[in-house]
Write an enzyme that holds these catalytic residues in place. Structure first.
Site, PDB file in Angstrom:
ATOM      1  N   ASP A  39      14.691  -1.669   0.650  1.00  0.00           N
ATOM      2  CA  ASP A  39      15.654  -1.760   1.734  1.00  0.00           C
ATOM      3  C   ASP A  39      16.517  -3.029   1.340  1.00  0.00           C
ATOM      4  OD1 ASP A  39      16.356  -2.119   4.153  1.00  0.00           O
ATOM      5  OD2 ASP A  39      14.461  -2.595   5.045  1.00  0.00           O
ATOM      6  N   ASP A  90       3.999   3.215   6.443  1.00  0.00           N
ATOM      7  CA  ASP A  90       3.496   3.190   7.638  1.00  0.00           C
ATOM      8  C   ASP A  90       4.368   2.389   8.848  1.00  0.00           C
ATOM      9  OD1 ASP A  90       3.565   0.453   6.427  1.00  0.00           O
ATOM     10  OD2 ASP A  90       2.171  -0.416   8.048  1.00  0.00           O
ATOM     11  N   PHE A 128      14.328   3.761  10.226  1.00  0.00           N
ATOM     12  CA  PHE A 128      12.964   3.392  10.023  1.00  0.00           C
ATOM     13  C   PHE A 128      12.220   4.659   9.624  1.00  0.00           C
ATOM     14  CE2 PHE A 128       8.781   1.834  10.110  1.00  0.00           C
ATOM     15  CZ  PHE A 128       8.635   0.592   9.453  1.00  0.00           C
ATOM     16  N   VAL A 129      11.721   4.624   8.375  1.00  0.00           N
ATOM     17  CA  VAL A 129      11.031   5.956   8.091  1.00  0.00           C
ATOM     18  C   VAL A 129       9.456   5.867   7.968  1.00  0.00           C
ATOM     19  CG1 VAL A 129      13.012   7.115   7.051  1.00  0.00           C
ATOM     20  CG2 VAL A 129      11.624   5.645   5.617  1.00  0.00           C
ATOM     21  N   GLU A 154       7.841   1.794  -6.585  1.00  0.00           N
ATOM     22  CA  GLU A 154       7.936   1.333  -5.213  1.00  0.00           C
ATOM     23  C   GLU A 154       8.173   2.552  -4.370  1.00  0.00           C
ATOM     24  OE1 GLU A 154       7.938  -0.993  -3.297  1.00  0.00           O
ATOM     25  OE2 GLU A 154       8.878  -2.895  -3.709  1.00  0.00           O
ATOM     26  N   ASP A 155       7.598   2.235  -2.933  1.00  0.00           N
ATOM     27  CA  ASP A 155       7.748   3.332  -2.122  1.00  0.00           C
ATOM     28  C   ASP A 155       9.312   3.399  -1.579  1.00  0.00           C
ATOM     29  OD1 ASP A 155       7.631   0.799  -0.728  1.00  0.00           O
ATOM     30  OD2 ASP A 155       6.173   1.432   0.648  1.00  0.00           O
ATOM     31  N   ARG A 166       0.680   6.692   7.531  1.00  0.00           N
ATOM     32  CA  ARG A 166       0.654   6.964   6.291  1.00  0.00           C
ATOM     33  C   ARG A 166       0.403   8.240   5.669  1.00  0.00           C
ATOM     34  NH1 ARG A 166       1.399   1.552   3.949  1.00  0.00           N
ATOM     35  NH2 ARG A 166       0.288   0.023   4.967  1.00  0.00           N
ATOM     36  N   LYS A 211      17.041   2.787   0.480  1.00  0.00           N
ATOM     37  CA  LYS A 211      17.884   2.656   1.846  1.00  0.00           C
ATOM     38  C   LYS A 211      18.986   1.790   1.615  1.00  0.00           C
ATOM     39  CE  LYS A 211      15.280   1.995   5.405  1.00  0.00           C
ATOM     40  NZ  LYS A 211      14.661   1.433   6.580  1.00  0.00           N
ATOM     41  N   LYS A 231       0.694  -1.050  -0.120  1.00  0.00           N
ATOM     42  CA  LYS A 231       0.060   0.137  -0.092  1.00  0.00           C
ATOM     43  C   LYS A 231       0.904   1.100   0.058  1.00  0.00           C
ATOM     44  CE  LYS A 231      -3.055  -1.943   3.391  1.00  0.00           C
ATOM     45  NZ  LYS A 231      -3.852  -1.955   4.836  1.00  0.00           N
ATOM     46  N   GLY A 232       2.154   1.127   0.342  1.00  0.00           N
ATOM     47  CA  GLY A 232       3.108   2.123   0.696  1.00  0.00           C
ATOM     48  C   GLY A 232       3.310   3.286  -0.350  1.00  0.00           C
TER      49      GLY A 232
HETATM   50  P1  5GP Z   1      12.890  -5.190   1.128  1.00  0.00           P
HETATM   51  O1  5GP Z   1      12.297  -6.271   0.738  1.00  0.00           O
HETATM   52  O2  5GP Z   1      13.800  -4.105   0.062  1.00  0.00           O
HETATM   53  O3  5GP Z   1      13.709  -5.391   2.429  1.00  0.00           O
HETATM   54  O4  5GP Z   1      11.630  -4.221   1.919  1.00  0.00           O
HETATM   55  C1  5GP Z   1      10.879  -3.520   1.140  1.00  0.00           C
HETATM   56  C2  5GP Z   1       9.414  -3.164   1.886  1.00  0.00           C
HETATM   57  O5  5GP Z   1       9.866  -2.980   3.248  1.00  0.00           O
HETATM   58  C3  5GP Z   1       9.032  -1.716   1.582  1.00  0.00           C
HETATM   59  O6  5GP Z   1       8.292  -2.093   0.355  1.00  0.00           O
HETATM   60  C4  5GP Z   1       8.595  -1.381   2.721  1.00  0.00           C
HETATM   61  O7  5GP Z   1       7.027  -2.135   2.721  1.00  0.00           O
HETATM   62  C5  5GP Z   1       9.232  -2.029   3.774  1.00  0.00           C
HETATM   63  N1  5GP Z   1      10.284  -1.238   4.392  1.00  0.00           N
HETATM   64  C6  5GP Z   1      11.664  -1.005   4.490  1.00  0.00           C
HETATM   65  N2  5GP Z   1      12.036  -0.089   4.948  1.00  0.00           N
HETATM   66  C7  5GP Z   1      11.095   0.495   5.404  1.00  0.00           C
HETATM   67  C8  5GP Z   1      11.114   1.952   6.210  1.00  0.00           C
HETATM   68  O8  5GP Z   1      12.097   2.643   6.678  1.00  0.00           O
HETATM   69  N3  5GP Z   1       9.948   2.304   6.622  1.00  0.00           N
HETATM   70  C9  5GP Z   1       8.761   1.524   6.182  1.00  0.00           C
HETATM   71  N4  5GP Z   1       7.580   2.008   6.788  1.00  0.00           N
HETATM   72  N5  5GP Z   1       8.511   0.548   5.149  1.00  0.00           N
HETATM   73  C10 5GP Z   1       9.787  -0.193   5.046  1.00  0.00           C
END
Ligand code: 5GP
Length: 294
Positions: free
Chosen positions: A218, A274, A267-268, A214-215, A280, A246, A160-161
């Site tokens: 990470d 969210d 963590f943002v 994508e939002d 959000r 990130k 949803k982000g």
């Molecule tokens: P990844 O698979 O790249 O580790 O994680 C991606 C997902 O983790 C993002 O789409 C998001 O939902 C969540 N995520 C990663 N870092 C953050 C953060 O700093 N804040 C929030 N709210 N969600 C995050």
């Protein structure tokens, strides 16, 4: 147009204490400013300028002139008159007359500083202000419009982000774009299993130019799975646009074609992102107080 440079409060000789304080506040929140950079003639007699108005500050990032009022009512009335005249003569100039309460509110509106400490007590600090986000999203939209010129891409958002970012970004593109969404499960403890597709695409993307939005990326693991899935539908091309990168935490080397901002390993929340489904709706991206992360 005044030069788009900024100075710091300590280096400027201000006429009034309130101006110095305002400049310190702007410095504190990282807003660029210039002190009295332009004078606007208000009344002329032939070549002679009989009256001019020099607003106290210009904020290049917000394209805004600021005139601070002092507490003396007589001066406020006089300044009001000048500002009215300035607006009449120079309608393209964005100017605001501010008292102290007003300018604190203005900063909050643009997403700077303690946004409204009473309303968002869980935020440690604002990382990316609302105005900065909007400016960058506009730039990305223009770049995407140029890169996809003559094509009709399919924009795919991962719920949803992404919902604020995608809505704003697509409003800044001038393309005949189609829109679709995917939803996937996220890792919730050591329960086995794998990433599940909770909502798949409605559109057929075979042979289409797909832009995945994508939002935040990470570790890159989520995006990696989604890209595998999308490639299996044989699109003509597949690019990725992520609002936040990130990078410090990356495990899987996923390709990012468009990036809004690189963010530190924190963590943002906000602007769609969210924590336990909250925050959000914040207009800025902020760092949550560490003690709240369990
Ligand atoms: P990844 O698979 O790249 O580790 O994680 C991606 C997902 O983790 C993002 O789409 C998001 O939902 C969540 N995520 C990663 N870092 C953050 C953060 O700093 N804040 C929030 N709210 N969600 C995050």
């Amino acid at each position: 147009m005044p030069p788009a440079a900024s100075v710091r409060a300590a280096r400027v000789q201000f006429a009034h204490e309130s101006e110095a304080e305002f400049a310190h506040i702007l410095d504190f929140y990282g807003i660029s400013w210039l002190y009295e950079p332009s004078s606007f003639p208000l009344r002329r007699k032939g070549e002679r300028i009989l009256e001019a108005f020099t607003p106290d500050f210009f904020l290049p990032d917000l394209n805004l002139y600021i005139e601070l009022t002092t507490l003396r009512q007589k001066l406020i009335t006089e300044k009001n008159r000048k500002v009215r005249l300035l607006r009449e003569l120079y309608p393209q100039v964005n100017v605001k007359l501010l008292n102290k309460k007003d300018y604190l509110r203005l900063l909050a509106k643009y997403g700077y500083g303690p946004p409204d400490a009473k309303k968002v007590p869980d935020i440690d600090r604002v990382l990316i202000s609302a105005s900065k986000i909007q400016r960058r999203v506009g730039e990305l939209g223009a770049q995407i419009s140029r890169d996809y010129s003559g094509r009709a891409p399919v924009a795919v958002g991962v719920l949803k982000g992404v919902f604020f970012f995608m809505a704003d970004l697509l409003r800044h593109t001038s393309l005949p774009v189609s829109v679709d969404f995917m939803a996937i499960s996220s890792y919730e403890g050591d329960s086995g299993g794998a990433v599940k597709i909770l909502k798949d695409l409605d559109l057929n993307i075979a042979g289409q130019h797909v832009l995945l939005i994508e939002d935040i990326v990470d570790t890159g693991m989520t995006l990696n799975r989604i890209l595998e899935r999308l490639w299996s539908h044989r699109p003509a091309s597949l690019k990725v646009c992520a609002l936040l990168d990130k990078r410090a935490r990356r495990l899987v080397d996923v390709p990012l074609d468009y990036i809004g901002f690189e963010v530190p390993d924190e963590f943002v929340v906000g602007y769609g992102l969210d924590y336990h489904q909250r925050y959000r709706n914040l207009p800025f991206i902020g760092i949550l107080k560490h003690e709240l992360l369990s």
